[in-house]
Structure formats: C-alpha cells, structure tokens
Design a protein around this motif. Structure first.
Motif, PDB file in Angstrom:
ATOM      1  N   CYS A   1      -3.540   4.748  -0.247  1.00 31.43           N
ATOM      2  CA  CYS A   1      -4.473   4.964   0.862  1.00 31.43           C
ATOM      3  C   CYS A   1      -4.190   6.328   1.477  1.00 31.43           C
ATOM      4  O   CYS A   1      -3.037   6.742   1.554  1.00 31.43           O
ATOM      5  CB  CYS A   1      -4.256   3.945   1.971  1.00 31.43           C
ATOM      6  SG  CYS A   1      -4.170   2.284   1.396  1.00 31.43           S
TER       7      CYS A   1
ATOM      8  N   ASN B   1     -10.505  -3.321   4.849  1.00 32.04           N
ATOM      9  CA  ASN B   1     -11.195  -2.040   4.709  1.00 32.04           C
ATOM     10  C   ASN B   1     -12.078  -1.854   5.934  1.00 32.04           C
ATOM     11  O   ASN B   1     -12.673  -2.824   6.410  1.00 32.04           O
ATOM     12  CB  ASN B   1     -12.064  -2.041   3.449  1.00 32.04           C
ATOM     13  CG  ASN B   1     -11.201  -2.083   2.209  1.00 32.04           C
ATOM     14  OD1 ASN B   1     -10.090  -1.552   2.200  1.00 32.04           O
ATOM     15  ND2 ASN B   1     -11.692  -2.737   1.179  1.00 32.04           N
TER      16      ASN B   1
ATOM     17  N   ARG C   1      -9.452   3.750  -0.313  1.00 31.21           N
ATOM     18  CA  ARG C   1      -8.364   3.166  -1.054  1.00 31.21           C
ATOM     19  C   ARG C   1      -8.600   3.345  -2.541  1.00 31.21           C
ATOM     20  O   ARG C   1      -9.678   3.078  -3.035  1.00 31.21           O
ATOM     21  CB  ARG C   1      -8.362   1.670  -0.710  1.00 31.21           C
ATOM     22  CG  ARG C   1      -7.162   0.975  -1.163  1.00 31.21           C
ATOM     23  CD  ARG C   1      -7.165  -0.401  -0.559  1.00 31.21           C
ATOM     24  NE  ARG C   1      -6.039  -1.102  -1.129  1.00 31.21           N
ATOM     25  CZ  ARG C   1      -5.605  -2.264  -0.736  1.00 31.21           C
ATOM     26  NH1 ARG C   1      -6.205  -2.892   0.230  1.00 31.21           N
ATOM     27  NH2 ARG C   1      -4.573  -2.835  -1.311  1.00 31.21           N
TER      28      ARG C   1
ATOM     29  N   ILE D   1      -3.761   5.016   7.289  1.00 31.74           N
ATOM     30  CA  ILE D   1      -3.998   3.651   7.777  1.00 31.74           C
ATOM     31  C   ILE D   1      -4.035   3.655   9.296  1.00 31.74           C
ATOM     32  O   ILE D   1      -3.441   4.525   9.936  1.00 31.74           O
ATOM     33  CB  ILE D   1      -2.906   2.652   7.303  1.00 31.74           C
ATOM     34  CG1 ILE D   1      -1.505   3.104   7.699  1.00 31.74           C
ATOM     35  CG2 ILE D   1      -2.996   2.370   5.825  1.00 31.74           C
ATOM     36  CD1 ILE D   1      -0.437   2.054   7.439  1.00 31.74           C
TER      37      ILE D   1
ATOM     38  N   VAL E   1      -7.848   0.163   6.586  1.00 30.89           N
ATOM     39  CA  VAL E   1      -7.743   1.196   5.573  1.00 30.89           C
ATOM     40  C   VAL E   1      -9.107   1.851   5.400  1.00 30.89           C
ATOM     41  O   VAL E   1     -10.119   1.157   5.325  1.00 30.89           O
ATOM     42  CB  VAL E   1      -7.313   0.516   4.252  1.00 30.89           C
ATOM     43  CG1 VAL E   1      -7.380   1.482   3.105  1.00 30.89           C
ATOM     44  CG2 VAL E   1      -5.918  -0.073   4.393  1.00 30.89           C
TER      45      VAL E   1
ATOM     46  N   ILE F   1       0.859  -1.177   0.000  1.00 29.55           N
ATOM     47  CA  ILE F   1       0.000   0.000   0.000  1.00 29.55           C
ATOM     48  C   ILE F   1       0.897   1.229   0.000  1.00 29.55           C
ATOM     49  O   ILE F   1       2.057   1.155   0.397  1.00 29.55           O
ATOM     50  CB  ILE F   1      -0.968   0.017   1.211  1.00 29.55           C
ATOM     51  CG1 ILE F   1      -0.242  -0.365   2.496  1.00 29.55           C
ATOM     52  CG2 ILE F   1      -2.159  -0.876   0.971  1.00 29.55           C
ATOM     53  CD1 ILE F   1      -1.116  -0.330   3.721  1.00 29.55           C
TER      54      ILE F   1
END
Ligand code: ADP
Ligand code: ZN
Length: 435
Positions: free
Chosen positions: A367, A429, A362, A370, A359, A329
């Motif tokens: 992202c 997520n 996204r 986090i 997250v 990420i």
C-alpha cells in the motif's frame, strides 16, 4: 487437567505416539484419497517412507485451493455413511471450504476444547455462554460441544442480540463467556449503555478467538468485563476452534500434539524453520478419521516452543497469532499487521479499542499509504480541542516509533466505526467506505 496423562506426557513418549498416528494417517490417505495418492505418487513417496517425524517435511502441502478444487468430498477418506457432521469456513471468497467429521472426530474436537476450558479453571460448576455464531461456522458448535463434554451448563446464545445476551448473562449467572474478542467489546459497550457493571457480575473467565487480538486488547477486555481472558485458536480445515488453547500461564497456546503435528515454515521457500523462528504455521491432522489433512498451510504467522510450560503441560505452544500472511500489508516497505497497530493504539489513554485501517491504493499487499482511523472516548470529545490534539500527537509518536514510518491518523467520534459480532474486518479500501 482434563487428561493429565496425555497433557503432561513425556515428550519422548508423545513423539512416539505422534509417529504411530502419523503413519496410520498417511497410509489411510494414500489408500483412500485420490488427491493424496496422486501427489505422493508424483513425488515417489510411499507411506512406508515415513519412518520418523522429520519425514513429515517430505509430505506434500495442502492449501486452501486444494480444498476448493476437491470440493465438496474430494478430501474425505471415509464412506459418506460415517460422516455425521459437515461444517464450513466463513471463507470470504470463492467456493466454501467444507470439513467432514465422524462421530469420533466430533469427540476429539470436543476433547480439545474441553481440555482448554479445563486448563483455565472452568469446571462442571461453571455456566458457559457461547456467543460465537452457531451454524456452519465452527465457533458456536465447537465451543458448545467442548463445554458440554466438560459437564458445564451451556447457554447457546450464539452471537448477536446483545441486550438479551446480557439479560441472560445476569439472570443465569454466567461465569464463562466465549466469543470473538470483537464481540466481547460489543458486550462490554452495551453493558455500559445499560448501566450494567460486569465487573460486579458472576463472570470469571473468557475464552476468545477466531481472529487476531493483541495483549493490550486482552487487558482492556479483562478490565471491562472483570474476567481473566484467554486465547483459543483453530481453523475449519483442521477441525475448528481448540487446535491450540492458552493455559493460565498465558505464555502461548498449547497445541494438542496427540491430535495435530505442527511445523513452522518459511512462507516463501516452504523450508521448515527451527524452534523459536517466526514463520507460517503448518498443521497435519494425525488423529482424524473423516478428513485428515496433511501439512495444511494456515497462512497464520507465529512461532513455536517445545519447552515444558509452567502449568506442567508438555504439549508445544504457539505464540499469539498476529495475523495471517494475507492480512499483512506493506507500507513504505514496512510489513505491518493490524494487531500490531491495535496494540500501539491501546497504549494511548483516551483511545477506544475500535479502529480501522483505511487503504487508498493497494497492489497485492503493498500500500502507498494507510490511514488509521480510531475512536476516541466521549470524554476527549467533550473536553477542549487541546485534548484531541494531544491524543493525536501521542498516537503519531507511538506509531512512528513502533513501526518506523509515519501514518495518517484520524480520530473519530464514539460509535462511528462498524462493530462486528463475529470476526472483525480491520483493513478496508477507501472505496468500500464510499469516500
Ligand atoms: P476463515 O478462514 O473463513 O476465517 P475459520 O473460521 O476457519 O475460517 O478461521 C480460521 C482462521 O481464523 C485461522 O486460520 C486464523 O487466521 C484465525 N484465527 C482463529 N483463531 C485465532 C486466534 N486465536 N488468534 C488469531 N487468529 C485466529
Ligand atoms: Zn501451559
């Protein structure tokens, strides 16, 4: 060593052997698999153009999508009557990936695992508990056949049913545990709950893989189980586990080069990178019959060294794999792998090796922000609040200095983060958590 002659073969001889096998493989695919013939024709490439190992760079890549597009038998190069096994990847999206094996392919697979087990000291006197899942997933049967080939006593417990797993482990005096590193942690946790001290048990070795794990996680598992823990790498598309395995030198995983031809490429340009560079691992099967794959783009990020290992083996070594390029990420412009975070978390006392990266929004791998959610040991929770604040401050400082960015940290109570008996899922997520 299981096969001293091959495992310590002079590199020049090894490369000659590779070239011969590669040429035979390319010829077989050109004549037997329409997918490869079409690609090679479009590139103006004939099998006889492969004159040296460097020419591999001219061959077409194969991707996961190619497996899906040719599903189920489009990449198979032998008559169906010669296929004795089919495995499939745990693939999370879309059509599954299938892998076909002839009898000989299964034999080579077992060899590659047996070489690995033998390389860490396992012999036919050992009892190997296979706690990888059995079935379509390659972990269970792959390790099973390899351990059996070495003459070990194999206990095919598969994953799950941890209490029974532990009972058998104690009663049958298991010496070697093989599973995912996440499952090794569940076993350790359950043993603790049951008052079993695994450091006093017969367990000596562990071989763990199928997902990324950090060096600090290794130390944690070694201490909790009282074993020496080693890394095993593989993927369904190429065979399954055993493509590369660590030896007692713990200095990278030996890729069995008489079976696989490795390259490291720049994932953005596809260009082959020199020894030592970090990039995407690309693998070519050079000894497989049913379904040899040319230049498979693994998406796994690592580097390779051809230097002779302290163990005496000459086969190249790949560095521990921090993650797949699709696990990466990008937060505030910085590329981050879950295993990097794991490694940092485990440097702070009081923190347990159970974490999740939550997250919010996204866009591909980019992202905004986090949140690192991590479990804290019982003691920290029962102690004064000050203990928790101190842990959080330490985590903040460690993450910021290692990653160069500030991330949110949430300390959670023991046993609140989902456990995984197979491969773990570290990035979630927020919406999936129902928050
Ligand atoms: P899936 O692609 O569905 O996960 P596989 O079971 O074939 O199916 O998984 C292979 C992948 O698992 C590899 O490409 C790699 O990303 C990961 N993997 C396997 N072994 C290791 C290991 N020792 N360290 C890090 N990642 C690993
Ligand atoms: Zn070695």
């Amino acid at each position: 060593m299981l096969d001293n002659k091959i495992e310590t073969m002079d590199r020049k001889d090894l490369e000659e052997l590779q070239l011969k096998k590669l040429q035979a493989t390319v010829t077989r695919l050109y004549n037997g698999v329409t997918f490869y013939k079409n690609h090679m024709d479009a590139m103006g490439l004939k099998p006889e153009h492969i004159k040296s190992l460097k020419d591999v760079a001219n061959l077409p890549f194969t991707t996961k999508e190619d497996f899906r597009d040719t599903y189920p038998y489009g990449l198979c190069s032998v008559p169906k009557s010669e296929v004795v096994r089919i495995q499939s990847s745990s693939g999370t999206t879309g059509k599954p990936i299938v892998s076909c094996y002839t009898k000989n392919d299964l034999d080579l697979w077992a060899n590659s695992v047996a070489r690995g087990l033998s390389g860490i000291g396992v012999t036919n006197d050992d009892t190997v508990q296979v706690a990888f899942g059995y079935g379509l997933f390659t972990g269970g049967l792959g390790l099973h056949d390899g351990a059996q080939k070495l003459g070990c006593t194999v206990i095919p417990t598969s994953s799950g049913n941890t209490r029974k797993q532990l009972m058998l482990m104690m009663d049958l005096k298991t010496t070697t545990l093989v599973c995912t590193p996440s499952y090794a942690l569940i076993i350790a946790e359950t043993a603790k709950e049951l008052g079993i001290d695994l450091t006093q048990s017969s367990l000596k070795y562990g071989m763990f893989g199928a997902e990324p794990w950090s060096t600090n996680m290794r130390t944690d598992i070694e201490n909790k189980l009282g074993i020496k823990a080693y890394n095993i790498y593989g993927l369904t598309e190429m065979q399954g586990p055993g493509v590369a395995v660590e030896c007692t030198a713990k200095a990278g995983m030996h890729i069995w080069e008489d079976y696989f031809y490795p390259e490291i490429i720049n994932p953005e340009t596809g260009e082959v990178l020199p020894e030592g560079s970090v990039g995407e691992l690309v693998l070519t099967n050079i000894a497989r019959e049913a379904q040899p794959v040319l230049r498979y783009r693994t998406h796994d990020i690592t580097s390779i060294t051809y230097e002779k290992c302290a163990c005496g083996r000459t086969h190249a070594r790949i560095a521990q794999i921090n993650g797949r390029s699709d696990d990466m990420i990008k937060v505030k412009g910085v590329k981050v792998f879950p295993s990097q975070i794991e490694s940092i978390l485990l440097t702070v006392p009081g923190v347990e090796p159970q974490y999740q990266i939550v997250v919010d929004r996204r866009d591909g791998f980019v992202c905004d922000n986090i949140e690192v959610r991590v479990e804290v040991g019982e003691a920290a929770f029962t102690d004064r609040m000050a203990g928790l604040v101190e842990i959080k401050n330490k985590l903040n400082a460690a993450l910021q200095s290692a990653l160069g960015i500030k991330v949110d940290i949430k300390l959670v109570e023991p046993h609140t983060i989902s456990r995984f008996e197979g491969k773990s899922k570290r990035i979630v997520n927020r919406s999936e958590l129902g928050e």
